[in-house]
Scaffold this motif. Sequence first.
Motif, short mmCIF file in Angstrom:
data_model
loop_
_atom_site.label_atom_id
_atom_site.label_comp_id
_atom_site.label_asym_id
_atom_site.label_seq_id
_atom_site.Cartn_x
_atom_site.Cartn_y
_atom_site.Cartn_z
N GLU A 105 21.67 -2.13 -13.09
CA GLU A 105 21.04 -2.19 -14.41
C GLU A 105 19.63 -2.78 -14.34
N LEU A 106 19.17 -3.11 -13.13
CA LEU A 106 17.84 -3.68 -12.98
C LEU A 106 16.79 -2.58 -13.14
N ALA A 107 15.80 -2.80 -14.01
CA ALA A 107 14.72 -1.83 -14.18
C ALA A 107 13.85 -1.82 -12.92
N HIS A 108 13.57 -0.62 -12.41
CA HIS A 108 12.78 -0.51 -11.19
C HIS A 108 12.00 0.80 -11.16
N ALA A 109 11.00 0.85 -10.29
CA ALA A 109 10.13 2.02 -10.15
C ALA A 109 9.36 1.89 -8.85
N SER A 110 8.62 2.93 -8.49
CA SER A 110 7.68 2.82 -7.37
C SER A 110 6.53 3.79 -7.57
N ALA A 111 5.35 3.36 -7.16
CA ALA A 111 4.14 4.16 -7.32
C ALA A 111 4.03 5.18 -6.20
N PRO A 112 3.15 6.18 -6.33
CA PRO A 112 2.93 7.13 -5.24
C PRO A 112 2.42 6.42 -3.98
N ASN A 113 2.67 7.03 -2.86
CA ASN A 113 2.21 6.49 -1.58
C ASN A 113 0.89 7.16 -1.20
N TYR A 162 9.35 -11.32 -17.90
CA TYR A 162 9.95 -11.62 -16.60
C TYR A 162 9.06 -11.30 -15.39
N GLY A 163 7.96 -10.58 -15.61
CA GLY A 163 7.09 -10.23 -14.50
C GLY A 163 7.61 -9.06 -13.69
N ILE A 164 6.93 -8.78 -12.59
CA ILE A 164 7.31 -7.73 -11.64
C ILE A 164 7.30 -8.32 -10.25
N VAL A 165 8.30 -7.95 -9.44
CA VAL A 165 8.28 -8.31 -8.03
C VAL A 165 8.36 -7.02 -7.21
N ALA A 166 7.81 -7.06 -6.02
CA ALA A 166 7.86 -5.91 -5.12
C ALA A 166 8.20 -6.45 -3.73
N PRO A 167 9.49 -6.55 -3.40
CA PRO A 167 9.88 -7.13 -2.11
C PRO A 167 9.31 -6.33 -0.94
N LYS A 168 8.45 -6.97 -0.17
CA LYS A 168 7.82 -6.32 0.97
C LYS A 168 8.26 -7.00 2.25
N GLY A 169 8.33 -6.21 3.32
CA GLY A 169 8.76 -6.79 4.58
C GLY A 169 8.81 -5.76 5.68
N PRO A 170 9.10 -6.20 6.90
CA PRO A 170 9.15 -5.30 8.06
C PRO A 170 10.35 -4.38 8.00
N SER A 171 10.33 -3.34 8.82
CA SER A 171 11.51 -2.49 8.94
C SER A 171 12.69 -3.36 9.36
N GLY A 172 13.87 -3.02 8.84
CA GLY A 172 15.05 -3.84 9.10
C GLY A 172 15.35 -4.81 7.98
N SER A 173 14.41 -4.98 7.04
CA SER A 173 14.68 -5.83 5.88
C SER A 173 15.71 -5.15 4.99
N TYR A 225 0.80 -1.23 0.00
CA TYR A 225 0.00 0.00 0.00
C TYR A 225 0.84 1.29 0.00
N ASN A 226 2.08 1.23 0.46
CA ASN A 226 2.82 2.49 0.66
C ASN A 226 3.95 2.72 -0.37
N GLY A 227 3.74 2.19 -1.57
CA GLY A 227 4.68 2.47 -2.66
C GLY A 227 5.94 1.65 -2.63
N PRO A 228 5.84 0.32 -2.59
CA PRO A 228 7.05 -0.51 -2.55
C PRO A 228 7.85 -0.38 -3.83
N LEU A 229 9.14 -0.63 -3.71
CA LEU A 229 10.00 -0.66 -4.88
C LEU A 229 9.61 -1.85 -5.74
N MET A 230 9.36 -1.60 -7.02
CA MET A 230 9.01 -2.66 -7.97
C MET A 230 10.23 -2.96 -8.85
N LEU A 231 10.53 -4.22 -9.03
CA LEU A 231 11.69 -4.65 -9.80
C LEU A 231 11.24 -5.59 -10.92
N ILE A 232 11.93 -5.53 -12.05
CA ILE A 232 11.71 -6.50 -13.12
C ILE A 232 12.87 -7.49 -13.08
N PRO A 233 12.64 -8.71 -12.56
CA PRO A 233 13.74 -9.68 -12.45
C PRO A 233 14.41 -9.93 -13.80
#
Length: 268
Positions: A213-221, A195-206, A139-147
């Motif tokens: 060279e990895l393509a990445h982006a993030s949406a507004p929060n 290749y799809g999209i992944v958005a690694p989500k996790g608790p603080s401290g991750s 919900y808060n704009g995770p970093l999105m990566l294209i593997p």
Amino acid sequence: MLLSQKDINDYKEKGYLFFPSFLSSHEIIQLNTELSILIKEESIKVYEKNEKTIRSLHAPNLQSVVFDDLQSDPRLLEPAMQLLESEVYVHQYKVNLKAAFDGDVWKWHRDYIFWQKEDGLPKSLLTNVVVYLDEVTEYNGPLMLIPCSHNVEMKNSRVKGDINQNNNEEWLNHLSADFKYTIDNKEIKTLVDSYGIVAPKGPSGSVLFFHPELAHASAPNLSPYNRNIAIITYNSISNTPIQESKRPDFLANKNYSPLKVKIIEKGR
């Protein structure tokens, strides 16, 4: 911490590694306490379009011992040296603050083109290490990566003119929501279809490691929760610029001395 051979192989194949709950809650509290101080001080900040919300804060290591220690932490530094197969120094260090409700988009891009075109780094022998200062959710704009996209040649990076070219602050156009180098939408669709999209989500401290060279982006929060992350970019000492960057030192560090691993006290 040392990476396993499987970790290294996964990084080479997919372009990223993710370790949930990597740092302790105590360490994250320390970092967030320091960040709250830096936000109030005369630190190096970039703002969102509303000119009120902080978008990024640069070179926190120059004003905070806690952030300075983090870049030499063996749990981050040793894996970076393994991935780059050399000693390293920090090319860039920042905190990206995606504020609740107001944190804006980061468009699809690759990092290395900035460091190649603007800073003269000859090869992509860098790695980004991202420390989650907040919990990162869908919900808060995770970093999105294209593997795997770090292994794909891209032809259509879009180059925009420098909005600030007349006020000696061209570097601001490298950091705003409408920054200089982005990837063509058609090319992104082709990559995602493959290749799809992944958005690694996790608790603080991750902690997330990803290739420049990895393509990445993030949406507004649009959520009521902040998504603040610290990003340390390590560069191989064999990959120093072929010419000195004209960008400020906080965007292109000109001290190429290799970092030494910090000894962590027992019980930490």
